[in-house]
Design a protein around this motif. Structure first.
Motif, PDB file in Angstrom:
ATOM      1  N   TYR A  15      -5.687  -8.899   6.290  1.00 29.09           N
ATOM      2  CA  TYR A  15      -5.678  -7.927   5.406  1.00 29.09           C
ATOM      3  C   TYR A  15      -5.659  -6.470   6.231  1.00 29.09           C
ATOM      4  N   LYS A  16      -5.734  -6.592   7.484  1.00 25.68           N
ATOM      5  CA  LYS A  16      -6.153  -5.636   8.243  1.00 25.68           C
ATOM      6  C   LYS A  16      -5.548  -4.099   7.976  1.00 25.68           C
ATOM      7  N   SER A  17      -4.174  -4.226   7.625  1.00 23.45           N
ATOM      8  CA  SER A  17      -3.602  -2.960   7.503  1.00 23.45           C
ATOM      9  C   SER A  17      -4.287  -2.083   6.356  1.00 23.45           C
ATOM     10  N   ASP A  18      -4.343  -2.874   5.143  1.00 24.89           N
ATOM     11  CA  ASP A  18      -5.074  -2.510   3.867  1.00 24.89           C
ATOM     12  C   ASP A  18      -6.491  -1.912   4.131  1.00 24.89           C
ATOM     13  N   ILE A  19      -7.206  -3.098   4.632  1.00 21.58           N
ATOM     14  CA  ILE A  19      -8.642  -2.627   4.864  1.00 21.58           C
ATOM     15  C   ILE A  19      -8.885  -1.440   5.688  1.00 21.58           C
ATOM     16  N   ASP A  20      -7.984  -1.545   6.970  1.00 20.84           N
ATOM     17  CA  ASP A  20      -8.128  -0.294   7.699  1.00 20.84           C
ATOM     18  C   ASP A  20      -7.900   1.159   7.037  1.00 20.84           C
ATOM     19  N   ALA A  21      -6.705   1.071   6.182  1.00 24.26           N
ATOM     20  CA  ALA A  21      -6.572   2.154   5.355  1.00 24.26           C
ATOM     21  C   ALA A  21      -7.500   2.673   4.435  1.00 24.26           C
ATOM     22  N   ASN A  22      -8.088   1.603   3.806  1.00 26.18           N
ATOM     23  CA  ASN A  22      -9.143   2.243   2.783  1.00 26.18           C
ATOM     24  C   ASN A  22     -10.333   2.647   3.503  1.00 26.18           C
ATOM     25  N   GLN A  37     -14.327   5.058  -5.060  1.00 24.97           N
ATOM     26  CA  GLN A  37     -13.919   3.502  -4.737  1.00 24.97           C
ATOM     27  C   GLN A  37     -15.016   2.748  -5.370  1.00 24.97           C
ATOM     28  N   ALA A 241      -9.428  -3.685  -0.963  1.00 25.53           N
ATOM     29  CA  ALA A 241      -8.583  -4.145  -0.286  1.00 25.53           C
ATOM     30  C   ALA A 241      -8.240  -5.653  -0.442  1.00 25.53           C
ATOM     31  N   LYS A 242      -9.544  -6.245  -0.480  1.00 26.45           N
ATOM     32  CA  LYS A 242      -9.472  -7.803  -0.589  1.00 26.45           C
ATOM     33  C   LYS A 242      -9.150  -8.448  -2.002  1.00 26.45           C
ATOM     34  N   HIS A 245      -6.022 -10.320  -3.253  1.00 23.84           N
ATOM     35  CA  HIS A 245      -5.705 -11.464  -2.733  1.00 23.84           C
ATOM     36  C   HIS A 245      -6.783 -12.575  -2.997  1.00 23.84           C
TER      37      HIS A 245
END
Ligand code: PLP
Length: 363
Positions: A15-22, A37, A241-242, A245
Motif C-alpha cells: 500500500y506504499k504509494s497511498d500511505i506515502d501520499a497520505n 484526517q 490509506a489502509k 483494503h
C-alpha cells in the motif's frame, strides 16, 4: 524457507504509494494534532463498524481507560473480566483503583465464560469487560442479558477484534462502549501507537471526547479530570490509506486460518469460532502438550511463533494484592501452558502454510 510472523513490511510495500501520499499530505499541512484526517477517519470507522460514535485515541490501553472514566468508575468499584488476556484489560481497571474480578474462560474459545459471571456479582460490581480474544467476540448475548438484569455496564476490550461480528453486528457496536487498538501488529494497525473508543450513546461520546483532551469542554476550561489521549494525524492518515483494503485483508486472514485448520493433524487442538460469530484472526492459536519443544523445533526451521499468554493475570505479581492463587482459574491456567500462536498475516502463501503445517505435523 523464512517465515515472517505479522509481515508488516510486505503490507507497507503493498500500500506504499497511498500511505506515502497520505503521510506527505500531513507534512505539507503540518496539521499534526487533530487534523482533518483524524475526523475523517472517525467518520469512516463509524461507517465501517456501524457504531454511531468513533473517538480515536492514543492507544488501545488508553481507550479502555477512557471507557471506564466515561462510565465514572471510582475506587472500590468492581469490574468483572477475564484473566486470560493482555495486561491492559485489568491494568485499566486497577489504575483507577477499581478492582478487577476474574472469572474463568471457556476452554475452546479462550473467552470469558459468561455462565460464571453472575456468581461473582456483588453490590460493588459496576461493569463487565469481556475481551474479544484473538479476534472473536465473547458470548455477548448472555453477557448483555446479565448486564441488563443487574444494571451493569458492558465495556468490550476489542483491541484484537476490529471488524469481528456477533449475530451480524460488529463488536464495536455491542456493549455500552467498545474499544480497539491500532498497535502495528493488530489486524488493523497503524505505524505507531493508536486506538479508538466506540459507542452508540450520545452522553458517553461527548464525555469521552472531553476526557481525550484533558477533560476540556471549552478551550482552557476543564469539566473533568482527563488525559492527553489523542491519535496523531499521521497515524490517522496511515489508517485512512489502509482502510479500503481491510475487508480483503480479513478474507486473506480467513484463508490462512482455513488452510491451517485443514492441514494440521488431529493431535493438535485447533481454534474454534462459534457459528454466530466471525473472528478477524488476530492470532491463530493452537494448543499442544509439548509446547516448548514444538516452539523450539519450529524456530529451528525458520518458523516464528508466540505465546499469548504465558502467565494469566490472576498470577501476575502486580495483581498479587487481589489474593488470587494457583488453581483458581483452571481453564485459563491450562491455556497458558498449552497455547502457541502460529504466524498470521494476509500474505502467507499456500507454500508458506504447507511448510508450516508439515513441519508442525512432523514434530
Ligand atoms: C493490544 C491489547 C491492548 C492494548 O492495546 P495498546 O494499543 O497496545 O495499548 C489491550 N487489550 C488487549 C486484549 C490487547 O491485545
Amino acid at each position: 524457507m523464512k517465515i515472517d510472523f505479522a509481515n508488516l513490511q510486505t503490507q507497507y510495500q503493498k500500500y506504499k504509494s497511498d500511505i506515502d501520499a497520505n503521510i506527505h499530505a500531513v507534512l505539507k499541512q503540518s496539521n499534526y494534532i487533530m487534523g482533518d484526517q483524524v475526523k475523517q477517519l472517525e467518520r469512516e470507522l463509524s461507517l465501517f463498524t456501524g457504531a454511531k460514535y468513533t473517538i480515536t485515541c492514543s492507544n488501545g490501553s488508553d481507550a479502555l481507560l477512557l471507557a471506564l472514566m466515561a462510565i465514572d468508575i471510582k475506587p472500590g468499584d468492581e469490574i468483572i473480566t477475564t484473566p486470560f488476556t493482555f495486561i491492559s484489560t485489568a491494568e485499566s481497571i486497577a489504575s483507577l483503583k477499581a478492582k478487577p474480578v476474574f472469572v474463568d474462560i471457556e476452554k475452546d474459545t479462550f473467552n470469558i465464560d459468561a455462565n460464571q459471571i453472575e456468581a461473582v456479582i456483588t453490590e460493588k460490581t459496576k461493569g463487565i469487560m469481556p475481551v474479544s480474544l484473538f479476534g472473536q467476540p465473547a458470548d455477548m448475548q448472555v453477557i448483555q442479558n446479565i448486564a441488563q438484569k443487574h444494571n451493569l455496564k458492558v465495556i468490550i476490550d476489542g483491541a484484537q477484534s476490529f471488524g469481528s461480528t456477533y449475530n451480524g453486528k460488529t463488536d464495536s457496536n455491542l456493549g455500552n462502549i467498545s474499544t480497539t487498538s491500532f498497535f502495528p501488529s493488530k489486524p488493523f494497525g497503524c505505524y505507531g501507537d493508536g486506538g479508538a473508543v466506540f459507542t452508540n450513546n450520545d452522553k458517553f461520546a461527548e464525555k469521552i471526547k472531553m476526557l481525550r483532551v484533558h477533560g476540556q469542554n471549552k478551550r482552557y476550561h476543564y469539566k473533568h479530570i482527563g488525559m492527553g489521549g489523542r491519535l496523531d494525524t499521521i497515524q490517522a492518515a496511515i489508517l485512512l490509506a489502509k482502510l479500503p483494503h481491510y475487508k480483503k485483508e480479513l478474507e486473506e486472514r480467513e484463508r490462512v486460518a482455513k488452510n491451517y485448520s485443514n492441514e494440521l493433524k488431529s493431535s493438535i487442538i485447533l481454534p474454534t469460532i462459534r457459528s454466530n460469530r466471525s473472528g478477524v484472526w488476530a492470532q491463530y492459536t493452537v494448543r499442544v502438550n509439548n509446547r516448548d519443544e514444538v516452539q523450539k523445533k519450529l524456530q529451528d526451521n525458520g518458523i516464528p511463533t508466540a505465546i499469548y499468554y504465558p502467565v494469566p493475570l490472576h498470577l501476575q505479581e502486580c495483581l498479587k494484592y487481589l489474593n488470587y492463587k494457583k488453581a483458581d482459574f483452571p481453564a485459563a491456567e491450562e491455556a497458558s501452558k498449552l497455547v502457541l500462536s502460529l504466524p498470521m498475516n494476509a500474505y502467507l502463501s499456500e507454500d508458506n502454510i504447507s511448510y508450516i503445517t508439515k513441519t508442525l505435523n512432523n514434530i
